[in-house]
Design a protein around this motif. Structure first.
Motif, PDB file in Angstrom:
ATOM      1  N   ILE A 132      10.840  73.705  57.647  1.00  0.00           N
ATOM      2  CA  ILE A 132      11.987  74.496  56.693  1.00  0.00           C
ATOM      3  C   ILE A 132      12.049  73.403  55.425  1.00  0.00           C
ATOM      4  O   ILE A 132      12.037  73.740  54.589  1.00  0.00           O
ATOM      5  CB  ILE A 132      12.879  74.111  57.565  1.00  0.00           C
ATOM      6  CG1 ILE A 132      12.839  75.194  58.534  1.00  0.00           C
ATOM      7  CG2 ILE A 132      13.892  74.933  56.600  1.00  0.00           C
ATOM      8  CD1 ILE A 132      14.402  75.337  60.401  1.00  0.00           C
ATOM      9  N   GLY A 133      12.006  72.293  54.944  1.00  0.00           N
ATOM     10  CA  GLY A 133      11.831  71.426  54.245  1.00  0.00           C
ATOM     11  C   GLY A 133      10.976  71.705  52.730  1.00  0.00           C
ATOM     12  O   GLY A 133      10.642  72.083  52.010  1.00  0.00           O
ATOM     13  N   SER A 134      10.091  71.731  53.386  1.00  0.00           N
ATOM     14  CA  SER A 134       9.019  72.383  52.143  1.00  0.00           C
ATOM     15  C   SER A 134       8.776  74.246  51.893  1.00  0.00           C
ATOM     16  O   SER A 134       8.611  73.926  50.684  1.00  0.00           O
ATOM     17  CB  SER A 134       7.034  72.568  53.214  1.00  0.00           C
ATOM     18  OG  SER A 134       7.045  73.554  54.283  1.00  0.00           O
TER      19      SER A 134
ATOM     20  N   ALA B 247       9.861  75.039  48.224  1.00  0.00           N
ATOM     21  CA  ALA B 247       9.245  75.640  47.424  1.00  0.00           C
ATOM     22  C   ALA B 247      10.269  76.941  46.645  1.00  0.00           C
ATOM     23  O   ALA B 247      10.445  77.574  45.579  1.00  0.00           O
ATOM     24  CB  ALA B 247       8.558  76.465  48.135  1.00  0.00           C
ATOM     25  N   LYS B 248      10.878  77.483  47.252  1.00  0.00           N
ATOM     26  CA  LYS B 248      11.831  78.921  46.719  1.00  0.00           C
ATOM     27  C   LYS B 248      13.320  78.326  47.450  1.00  0.00           C
ATOM     28  O   LYS B 248      14.185  78.253  48.254  1.00  0.00           O
ATOM     29  CB  LYS B 248      11.604  79.939  47.405  1.00  0.00           C
ATOM     30  CG  LYS B 248      10.457  80.770  47.486  1.00  0.00           C
ATOM     31  CD  LYS B 248      10.005  81.570  48.052  1.00  0.00           C
ATOM     32  CE  LYS B 248       9.216  82.109  47.454  1.00  0.00           C
ATOM     33  NZ  LYS B 248       8.164  83.192  48.273  1.00  0.00           N
ATOM     34  N   PRO B 249      13.748  76.879  46.242  1.00  0.00           N
ATOM     35  CA  PRO B 249      15.894  76.983  46.601  1.00  0.00           C
ATOM     36  C   PRO B 249      16.677  77.309  46.857  1.00  0.00           C
ATOM     37  O   PRO B 249      17.781  77.382  47.841  1.00  0.00           O
ATOM     38  CB  PRO B 249      15.952  75.592  45.849  1.00  0.00           C
ATOM     39  CG  PRO B 249      15.077  75.993  44.933  1.00  0.00           C
ATOM     40  CD  PRO B 249      14.005  77.207  45.633  1.00  0.00           C
ATOM     41  N   ALA B 250      16.417  78.808  46.134  1.00  0.00           N
ATOM     42  CA  ALA B 250      17.581  79.837  45.749  1.00  0.00           C
ATOM     43  C   ALA B 250      18.032  80.912  46.754  1.00  0.00           C
ATOM     44  O   ALA B 250      19.178  81.048  47.243  1.00  0.00           O
ATOM     45  CB  ALA B 250      17.130  80.347  44.640  1.00  0.00           C
TER      46      ALA B 250
ATOM     47  N   ALA C 169      21.789  80.326  48.744  1.00  0.00           N
ATOM     48  CA  ALA C 169      22.264  81.874  48.660  1.00  0.00           C
ATOM     49  C   ALA C 169      22.878  81.613  50.624  1.00  0.00           C
ATOM     50  O   ALA C 169      23.982  82.290  50.693  1.00  0.00           O
ATOM     51  CB  ALA C 169      22.104  82.673  48.037  1.00  0.00           C
ATOM     52  N   ALA C 170      21.895  81.730  51.481  1.00  0.00           N
ATOM     53  CA  ALA C 170      22.607  81.974  52.531  1.00  0.00           C
ATOM     54  C   ALA C 170      23.321  80.837  53.313  1.00  0.00           C
ATOM     55  O   ALA C 170      24.152  80.606  53.956  1.00  0.00           O
ATOM     56  CB  ALA C 170      21.348  81.472  53.121  1.00  0.00           C
TER      57      ALA C 170
END
Length: 157
Positions: free
Chosen positions: A125-127, A131-134, A138-139
């Motif tokens: 999950i961390g990786s 890679a896609k933090p947005a 938002a969640a």
């Protein structure tokens, strides 16, 4: 004793008149009592009510006695039936305790497996967040907003 007609004793005549008046009064009272339908009906009603009250009292006492006996009988039967259930419950709780002890010993192994798989999932999950933090942000923001709304609703109730 009555004096024959034409007797000259006035005291005896007065006594005879008083006796005749008394007899006549008793006769009139007896006739009045027989013709007084209202009083006779009240007397009969009073007698009937007294009899009914006595019957109701006897029935009430009988019902109380029977209810007490029935309650005792039911209590005895309930306690007799509760003993085997209580024994079964004790056996079941002993079995559960034994299973819990055995499970606790196995839990140590499962716990270490669970911890290692949780670490693996956290790493993945961390990786993916890096890679896609947005989408993750938002969640997380949506979840936080929902949590605040739920908290406020609880406070309002």
């Amino acid at each position: 004793m009555r004096t024959p007609p034409g007797s000259s004793d006035p005291d005896q005549t007065r006594r005879d008149i008083q006796q005749t008046r008394a007899e006549l009064g008793e006769t009139v009272a007896a006739l009045t009592a027989k013709t007084d339908v209202k009083t006779r009906a009240r007397t009969k009603a009073t007698t009937a009510v007294g009899g009914l009250r006595q019957r109701v009292t006897q029935a009430s006492q009988s019902a109380k006695t029977k209810a007490t006996q029935l309650a005792r009988t039911m209590s005895q039967k309930a306690s007799q039936r509760a003993k085997p259930v209580s024994q079964k419950a004790q056996h079941a709780s002993a079995a559960v305790r034994d299973s819990a002890k055995a499970g606790a010993q196995n839990t140590g192994k499962a716990k270490s497996t669970l911890v290692s798989s949780a670490r693996t999932a956290t790493t993945k999950i961390g990786s993916s967040v890096r890679a896609k933090p947005a989408p993750v942000l938002a969640a997380a923001g949506t979840a936080a907003t929902l949590a605040v709304m739920a908290y406020r609703r609880r406070l309002q109730k």
